[in-house]
Design a protein around this motif. Structure first.
Motif, PDB file in Angstrom:
ATOM      1  N   PRO A  55       0.844  -1.207   0.000  1.00  0.00           N
ATOM      2  CA  PRO A  55       0.000   0.000   0.000  1.00  0.00           C
ATOM      3  C   PRO A  55       0.875   1.252   0.000  1.00  0.00           C
ATOM      4  CG  PRO A  55       0.002  -1.028   2.172  1.00  0.00           C
ATOM      5  CD  PRO A  55       0.779  -1.942   1.266  1.00  0.00           C
ATOM      6  N   HIS A 112      -5.063   3.338   1.983  1.00  0.00           N
ATOM      7  CA  HIS A 112      -5.043   2.222   1.029  1.00  0.00           C
ATOM      8  C   HIS A 112      -4.978   0.836   1.693  1.00  0.00           C
ATOM      9  CE1 HIS A 112      -2.759   5.605  -1.202  1.00  0.00           C
ATOM     10  NE2 HIS A 112      -4.055   5.672  -1.507  1.00  0.00           N
ATOM     11  N   TYR A 124      -8.129  -1.708   1.237  1.00  0.00           N
ATOM     12  CA  TYR A 124      -8.220  -2.347  -0.079  1.00  0.00           C
ATOM     13  C   TYR A 124      -7.076  -3.342  -0.266  1.00  0.00           C
ATOM     14  CZ  TYR A 124      -8.608  -2.900  -5.146  1.00  0.00           C
ATOM     15  OH  TYR A 124      -8.748  -3.418  -6.413  1.00  0.00           O
ATOM     16  N   ALA A 125      -5.894  -3.004   0.263  1.00  0.00           N
ATOM     17  CA  ALA A 125      -4.752  -3.921   0.177  1.00  0.00           C
ATOM     18  C   ALA A 125      -5.071  -5.221   0.896  1.00  0.00           C
ATOM     19  CB  ALA A 125      -3.501  -3.275   0.768  1.00  0.00           C
ATOM     20  N   ILE A 144      -0.606  -0.521  -4.381  1.00  0.00           N
ATOM     21  CA  ILE A 144      -1.999  -0.121  -4.166  1.00  0.00           C
ATOM     22  C   ILE A 144      -2.036   1.348  -3.762  1.00  0.00           C
ATOM     23  CG2 ILE A 144      -4.128  -0.582  -2.901  1.00  0.00           C
ATOM     24  CD1 ILE A 144      -3.137  -2.892  -4.708  1.00  0.00           C
ATOM     25  N   GLU A 193      -6.038   2.607  -7.762  1.00  0.00           N
ATOM     26  CA  GLU A 193      -6.402   1.198  -7.584  1.00  0.00           C
ATOM     27  C   GLU A 193      -7.633   1.072  -6.676  1.00  0.00           C
ATOM     28  OE1 GLU A 193      -2.709   1.509  -9.375  1.00  0.00           O
ATOM     29  OE2 GLU A 193      -3.156   2.262  -7.347  1.00  0.00           O
ATOM     30  N   ILE A 219      -5.566  -3.546  -9.885  1.00  0.00           N
ATOM     31  CA  ILE A 219      -4.251  -3.885  -9.318  1.00  0.00           C
ATOM     32  C   ILE A 219      -3.182  -3.375 -10.274  1.00  0.00           C
ATOM     33  CG2 ILE A 219      -2.629  -5.799  -8.934  1.00  0.00           C
ATOM     34  CD1 ILE A 219      -4.963  -7.420  -7.814  1.00  0.00           C
ATOM     35  N   LYS A 233      -8.782  -6.819 -10.791  1.00  0.00           N
ATOM     36  CA  LYS A 233      -8.469  -7.825  -9.761  1.00  0.00           C
ATOM     37  C   LYS A 233      -8.652  -9.225 -10.317  1.00  0.00           C
ATOM     38  CE  LYS A 233     -11.507  -6.301  -6.848  1.00  0.00           C
ATOM     39  NZ  LYS A 233     -12.377  -6.182  -5.638  1.00  0.00           N
TER      40      LYS A 233
END
Length: 639
Positions: free
Chosen positions: A548, A554, A557-558, A599, A603, A609, A624
């Motif tokens: 990230p 981030h 989401y990571a 990320i 993203e 990604i 993804k």
């Protein structure tokens, strides 16, 4: 006058007793300057040798492959002369040329290390500038022993010479016992480098003195030397011992025991994946996988013949409850007993028993080489019990399996070696001549049918039968046997194995021993060196590193990406440390992780990604799902 045939088949006449160098100068003064030695009637000789008979003469230049050994042998003498000057009282063992250079063994009054090599090189360069002539002459054994009376090693070498006369080479104040040939003067061997200092037993016998061995290399031109040193540096970076440590694949500790590797989490992943890979292939080909103990009763190995022929390479027996047990060096005796445990019909054959088995061999400490040669290792082993009429088809199937595996891993530089019994030294083998002849000829016939190129090697057979070995040259220059197929009529006899044939008679099966990956440990060592640690994606301990850009924005989401990949068995890690992005990417590259997933805002916003592949600078952005499918394909296809 003598008639001398030159390389171009022209014939010249020269006076008897004329030196070869004089002949060379009469032909071409520029050619004479380029010559290191000559080949006369098929034998390398000094340029200063007088011609005394008719024959074929070929002048060998410094850049000719045939001169390499001579250059390096001469450089070994050059180093010995420098040692004699720098360390008075030094005794001299032997100083041969070897495949890529030379070494010399010394008994030195004081210890030296690699830090002393520049000082020795400096003295060698002084001797080069002195351009001392290298002179050859012969002495009687008595005179030679008188000349070297103070050096016990040279006296021992002189005693071992069969001839009454001893060859002597002299340059300045330095004299050595030697057959030659050598270059004409010390000024001709200037492109050298000393490489390392090691210990070595005198004449390779552990009962003898330990001498100091200094390794070096010498080349015809500065450019050739520089190129070789680049190759050596590349080998250092490829050495599986360094890679294994850097990548945390395996470790050793003397408290555990020399030659006993411990596989770290990353290494165990690689081993497990390789085991699954080869076992899946074997299962598809009708192999039955088993598990047998790592111990065996001594009587088992007496029955198999290992005790008589292999005892010195086994760990000592352990006495327990009036029985003696040993750590097994191989698995065939266990598999013989397993086959013998129930009756078989000719319709049952072939029976293919396979195992990833732990084995133990008491290798000499000096032979231990990382995980390439250890005292505890695992084998991808199998024994095929078949009828005589099935030998060809089974042998072909195993050979095809080897070629399929090598194709999967991209191996191209390998040779097939047919390892045969040495008929002049039969005590190391058991069985009768008829069975040996039969099995050796059958292997030759199968290889011809397959159209496989191979070379023969006497004395390399197993003690119970001939074998086909696949020899590879590792990236750091080691000759390694990766795979082997062995044909065996002997162990079925010793274990009295039988099956019922179509005439309802008990007859002996034939056994094919085979190892595809061979020693799993050695295979991984070879693979690390071949790939420089950049393993195929499906085999990499960590396949993706999620990075990230900013943990505050981030990280969620990571974590979602990490969870998605893990659910599909993708080996993924997160680097959420409070470090700069560039630093984290560089570190992931240094760890040879195939994919780094960066990320950031885009993203998170787009649900994508962005990845960077190992060894590449460009970044690629995909969905993804696309990245996940790509990684799943890597694992499923195992390419």
């Amino acid at each position: 006058m003598l008639k001398i045939t030159l390389k171009d088949e022209s014939v010249i006449e020269v006076e008897e007793g004329k030196l070869i160098i004089e002949v060379a100068k009469s032909l071409s003064s520029s050619l004479a300057k380029k010559c290191a030695v000559a080949e006369f009637n098929g034998k390398l000789v000094d340029l200063k040798m007088p011609l005394t008979e008719d024959g074929k003469l070929d002048l060998v230049t410094f850049e000719d492959e045939r001169a390499f050994e001579v250059i390096n042998h001469s450089c070994a003498h050059l180093m010995a002369q420098a040692m004699n000057r720098l360390y008075p009282g030094t005794k001299f063992g032997v100083g041969p040329a070897i495949e890529e250079g030379f070494y010399y063994d010394f008994a030195i009054p004081e210890a030296i290390t690699n830090e002393d090599l520049p000082k020795i090189e400096k003295e060698m360069q002084k001797i080069v500038k002195e351009n001392l002539p290298i002179v050859h002459y012969m002495l009687s054994k008595a005179d030679a022993k008188a000349k070297f009376a103070s050096d016990k090693y040279k006296l021992e070498l002189i005693d071992a010479i069969d001839d009454d006369m001893v060859g002597i080479y002299e340059q300045g104040e330095y004299t050595d016992v030697c057959r030659g040939p050598h270059v004409m003067s010390t000024g001709l061997i200037k492109n050298f480098k000393l490489l390392s200092v090691a210990g070595a037993y005198w004449r390779g016998d552990s009962k003898n003195d330990v001498l100091t061995r200094v390794y070096g290399t010498c080349w015809p031109t500065p450019e050739a030397l520089a190129h070789h040193l680049e190759v050596l540096e590349d080998r250092k970076q490829r050495d599986h011992r360094k890679l294994g440590k850097d990548m945390q694949i395996f470790m050793f500790d003397d408290l555990v025991g020399r030659g006993l590797p411990m596989w770290l989490p990353n290494g165990f992943i690689v081993r497990r994946l390789l085991s699954d890979y080869i076992m899946d292939k074997e299962y598809d080909l009708g192999y039955q996988h088993v598990m047998t103990p790592s111990l065996g009763n001594v009587e088992l190995y007496k029955t198999s013949g290992h005790w008589a022929h292999y005892k010195d390479d086994m760990f000592p027996a352990m006495e327990l409850d009036d029985e003696a047990y040993v750590l097994r060096p191989m698995n065939c005796p266990h598999h013989m007993v397993m086959f013998r445990s129930k009756p078989h019909s000719y319709r049952d054959l072939p029976v293919r028993i396979a195992e990833i088995a732990n084995d133990f061999r008491f290798e000499a400490s000096g032979a231990l080489t990382g995980i390439e040669r250890t005292r505890a290792f695992s084998q991808n082993d199998s024994h095929i019990f078949c009828r005589p009429d099935q030998i060809a088809q089974e042998f072909k199937a195993v050979t095809k399996l080897i070629l399929d595996v090598y194709k999967d891993f991209g191996f191209e530089k390998y040779r097939f070696r047919l390892s045969l019994r040495d008929k002049e030294n039969t005590e190391k083998y058991f069985g009768n001549d008829e069975l040996w002849e039969k099995s050796e000829n059958e292997l030759r016939n199968v290889l011809k049918e397959l159209g496989v190129d191979y070379y023969e090697a006497l004395g390399e057979a197993a003690f119970y039968g001939p074998k086909l070995d696949v020899q590879v040259r590792s990236a750091i220059g080691h000759d390694v046997t990766l795979s082997t197929i062995q044909l065996d009529y002997q162990l079925p006899e010793r274990f009295e194995l039988t099956y019922i044939d179509q005439n309802n008679q008990k007859v002996r099966p034939v056994v094919i021993h085979r190892a595809i990956l061979g020693s799993m440990d050695r295979f991984i060592a070879f693979l690390l060196e071949e790939t420089k640690g950049v393993l195929p994606v499906w085999l990499a301990p960590v396949q993706a590193m999620v990075i990230p850009v900013n943990n505050q924005f981030h990280l969620d989401y990571a974590n979602e990406i990490v969870e998605m990949l893990r659910k599909k068995k993708i080996r993924v890690k997160m680097d959420d440390r409070d470090e700069k992005l560039g630093y984290k990417i560089r570190e992931a590259q240094m760890k040879k992780i195939p994919y780094q997933l960066v990320i950031g805002d885009n993203e998170v916003k787009d649900g994508t990604i962005t990845y960077r592949q190992y060894g590449k600078k460009e970044q690629v952005t995909v969905s993804k799902e696309e990245f996940l499918n790509m990684m799943v394909a890597f694992n499923e296809e195992r390419k």
